[in-house]
Design an enzyme around this catalytic site. Structure first.
Site, mmCIF file in Angstrom:
data_model
loop_
_atom_site.group_PDB
_atom_site.id
_atom_site.type_symbol
_atom_site.label_atom_id
_atom_site.label_comp_id
_atom_site.label_asym_id
_atom_site.label_seq_id
_atom_site.Cartn_x
_atom_site.Cartn_y
_atom_site.Cartn_z
ATOM 1 N N GLU A 73 17.404 3.065 -11.746
ATOM 2 C CA GLU A 73 17.566 2.323 -11.741
ATOM 3 C C GLU A 73 19.492 1.944 -12.202
ATOM 4 O O GLU A 73 19.635 2.331 -13.729
ATOM 5 C CB GLU A 73 17.175 1.289 -12.155
ATOM 6 C CG GLU A 73 17.688 -0.466 -11.600
ATOM 7 C CD GLU A 73 17.584 -1.557 -13.084
ATOM 8 O OE1 GLU A 73 17.868 -2.192 -12.627
ATOM 9 O OE2 GLU A 73 17.533 -0.902 -14.488
ATOM 10 N N ASP A 115 14.141 2.481 -16.309
ATOM 11 C CA ASP A 115 14.956 1.112 -16.578
ATOM 12 C C ASP A 115 15.576 0.934 -16.883
ATOM 13 O O ASP A 115 16.315 1.929 -17.919
ATOM 14 C CB ASP A 115 13.649 0.125 -16.871
ATOM 15 C CG ASP A 115 14.336 -1.210 -17.076
ATOM 16 O OD1 ASP A 115 14.152 -2.029 -16.364
ATOM 17 O OD2 ASP A 115 14.888 -1.486 -18.025
HETATM 18 C C1 GLC Z 1 16.921 -3.729 -15.695
HETATM 19 C C2 GLC Z 1 15.645 -4.983 -15.692
HETATM 20 C C3 GLC Z 1 16.181 -5.911 -15.817
HETATM 21 C C4 GLC Z 1 15.862 -6.483 -16.941
HETATM 22 C C5 GLC Z 1 16.418 -5.464 -17.131
HETATM 23 C C6 GLC Z 1 16.767 -5.464 -18.759
HETATM 24 O O1 GLC Z 1 18.372 -4.207 -15.085
HETATM 25 O O2 GLC Z 1 15.391 -4.259 -13.595
HETATM 26 O O3 GLC Z 1 14.942 -7.151 -14.727
HETATM 27 O O4 GLC Z 1 16.446 -7.954 -16.993
HETATM 28 O O5 GLC Z 1 16.478 -4.286 -17.145
HETATM 29 O O6 GLC Z 1 15.337 -4.797 -19.305
#
Ligand code: GLC
Length: 614
Positions: free
Chosen positions: A305, A263
């Site tokens: 991500e 993440d």
């Molecule tokens: C990522 C997740 C999102 C979250 C962020 C903070 O971008 O997809 O939903 O708010 O991380 O952890």
């Protein structure tokens, strides 16, 4: 017994020997700390020894087939455990449905313990070793993954490594002034340094959580909070943080996770005077994580991500010799796809696809139409400017279009983090609502419904033809529309992303084989595409993928070539009928209708799509 231990020792040692020099080099470059490095290595061995035999078997199989995650039948589905089936045990009971949906891996949205009302959808983890009690236990997770493996389903989870919840033990102890724990975060006792950071660090949630720091009056310190104030950024400059987070990663690998979604990975290294995004140390950390995985649990793939423009995303693959993530989200293509829907002009999308298709084939993108997050309009505005689409007005147009304000738009949804200063806003809504299924249903307008369903299917047909792995957002397979009930929930009301995080409608899923229903049309048509994709090599990872010039800006063309076969995909992004000429002579079979095309002409209805194979 002794013999067995020795054999597995050898396996670990051999993997270690292969990577040791590089791992040590990277670790020392970042931390210059021999004893912490030694601890990391001994813990890696510990996690390796504790790894179950069945998982070790998977490790060996995947070492022998390192491209496993690129298979043509790979199809992901992301789902919230509670929305989908109440809890982990419930998900286990619904695995037949997952199978029936042709899904080969499930992404379980965050399920670790978090604080109610301060959870950011589970992305504020309070305890990395505990499942949120209402969802079940760690044993349930391991059982679910074992069952999934038995049924040929892989499991993916989020590894939220940038921050912890303010209720995480480290944060609690830091708040009590324990220096050891304060050093795991970014604490400042005066406003100067935070103010310096603010000069160069953009904001993630400008409206719902402005700024990058939070003042803690009880200890008279600021703490860095890039996301929500209750999500404290971890300090990866501290080797204790890195080591402990790697142990957490290995712990989940040992619960049977196949894919770890890292993440918010671009944010994990902070440095004053920079944007605190994509710094080179981030790549050192991801590379180390990849190596650690390859030594202890090579069956596990990393999914990064990186919600950034393509030139910033691609470095997260690393190089062919020194890979970092196995897979990355194709975020720009996703945003560009919706832009294309709104402007009926495929030029930018074609350009974007050409960029992706020009990359080495080893780089595996995860393609998706919608996910749990908002759509930030991260488009190539330099190019759009040449076509008279300037960033701010264009974003406004897109938001007007998708919220249904623009005349003629059938889309429904809501804005997210509407920034009054930059005039920037992002967008939330489900695929079906964005395609017009919600508004057509509300108006009970059959003609509009037909168009909306076709648009939805066209977008899926196009996504399935792209290079990479497709991912479905749970509910999209039955055309689930926006859920406005979040507004009645005190905790969720302020975060419009919950509009597309509604409970799965099992009663509607009952209709999935009835072609007279919306659900049936979507489910059955997607099933057909998914099965074709799983069967035909030309839709697999080894095909050459490119775009072709359809001669009509409103229609996108994708080509796939493999082993003497050619497939031309045609996707009509308008509500007009189109007649087109395929680029090469030949006898084609259109795979959706089964029709044989004796010449190169093909007629598409509004939002029509075709896969023509010769
Ligand atoms: C990522 C997740 C999102 C979250 C962020 C903070 O971008 O997809 O939903 O708010 O991380 O952890």
């Amino acid at each position: 017994m002794a013999g067995r231990v020795k054999k597995s020792d050898q396996e670990f040692k051999a993997r270690m020997a292969k990577h040791e020099d590089e791992l040590k080099w990277l670790y020392m470059e970042l931390y210059q700390n021999d004893s912490m490095y030694a601890e990391l290595c001994s813990q890696m061995y510990e996690y390796y020894t504790r790894r179950k035999a069945a998982l070790k078997k998977r490790d060996r199989e995947r070492e022998a087939d390192p491209q496993w995650y690129r298979r043509k039948d790979m199809l992901g589905m992301m789902l919230y455990i509670d929305n989908f089936a109440g809890n982990l045990k419930g998900v286990q009971k619904k695995l037949d449905y997952i199978k029936e949906s042709n899904v080969s891996f499930i992404h379980l949205m965050p399920f670790l313990d978090t604080v109610k009302g301060k959870s950011d959808g589970g992305y504020a983890v309070a305890d990395f070793r505990k499942v949120r009690p209402d969802l079940g236990t760690m044993e349930d997770l391991a059982r679910l993954s074992a069952k999934c493996h038995e049924m040929g389903i892989d499991v993916c989870m989020d590894f939220v490594m940038n921050h912890t919840s303010e209720e995480h033990e480290w944060a609690v102890r830091a708040r009590h002034g324990e220096g050891e724990y304060m050093s795991r975060y970014f604490f400042y006792d005066n406003p100067q340094i935070p103010a310096e950071f603010e000069k160069t660090v953009p904001q993630v949630f400008p409206t719902t959580a402005p700024g990058n720091f939070t003042w803690l009056p009880e200890i008279g310190h600021y703490v860095m909070t890039t996301f929500y104030p209750y999500q404290w950024d971890l300090n990866y400059g501290n080797p204790r943080v890195f080591n402990e987070m790697m142990y957490n990663f290995l712990f989940f690998a040992n619960q049977g996770m196949d894919i770890i979604r890292i993440d918010a990975v671009p944010y994990i290294w902070k440095e004053l005077g920079t944007s605190c995004r994509n710094l080179k140390q981030v790549h050192t950390i991801v590379r180390m994580m990849r190596i650690i995985g390859e030594i202890v649990c090579p069956a596990v793939a990393l999914l990064g991500e990186v919600v950034m423009e393509p030139e910033k995303v691609v470095p997260y693959f690393g190089t062919v010799d020194k890979p970092e993530c196995h897979m990355l989200y194709n975020v720009t293509t996703m945003a560009t796809t919706w832009h294309t829907v709104a402007v009926h002009d495929t030029r930018l999308l074609k350009k974007q696809l050409d960029i992706v298709n020009g990359l080495p084939k080893e780089y595996t993108f995860l393609n998706y139409l919608r996910c749990h997050d908002d759509i930030g309009w991260g488009l190539d505005y330099d190019t759009l400017k040449q076509w008279n689409m300037d960033e701010i007005p264009h974003k406004q147009y897109l938001n007007d279009y998708f919220t249904g304000k623009f005349p003629g738009s059938e889309s429904r949804g809501e804005l997210y983090n509407d920034d009054p200063v930059t005039k920037d806003a992002r967008f939330c809504g489900t695929t079906a609502s964005m395609c017009g299924i919600e508004s057509a249903g509300f108006e009970q307008n059959d003609a509009k419904m037909e168009k909306a369903i076709r648009k939805d299917l066209m977008l899926h047909a196009y996504m399935f033809m792209q290079a990479g792995i497709p991912m479905i957002y749970s509910g999209d397979e039955i055309g689930q529309v926006n859920d406005y009930t979040y507004k009645e929930d005190e905790e969720k009301r302020a975060d419009s992303r919950y509009i597309h995080r509604g409970a799965f409608k099992w009663e509607l899923a009952e209709n999935r084989h009835d072609r007279t229903t919306v659900e049936g049309q979507i489910f059955e048509s997607l099933s057909y595409m998914e099965q074709l994709r799983a069967q035909e090599d030309i839709l697999g990872p080894d095909a050459e993928v490119s775009t072709w010039e359809t001669g009509d800006q409103e229609v996108l063309g994708i080509t796939r070539r493999w082993n003497g076969q050619t497939m031309f995909g045609i996707f009509n992004f308008t509500d007009c009928n189109k007649e087109l000429t395929l680029p090469e002579d030949g006898r084609y079979r259109e795979l959706f209708s089964g029709e044989i095309l004796e010449d190169r002409t093909i007629t598409l209805p509004h939002y029509g799509y075709a896969w023509c194979l010769k």
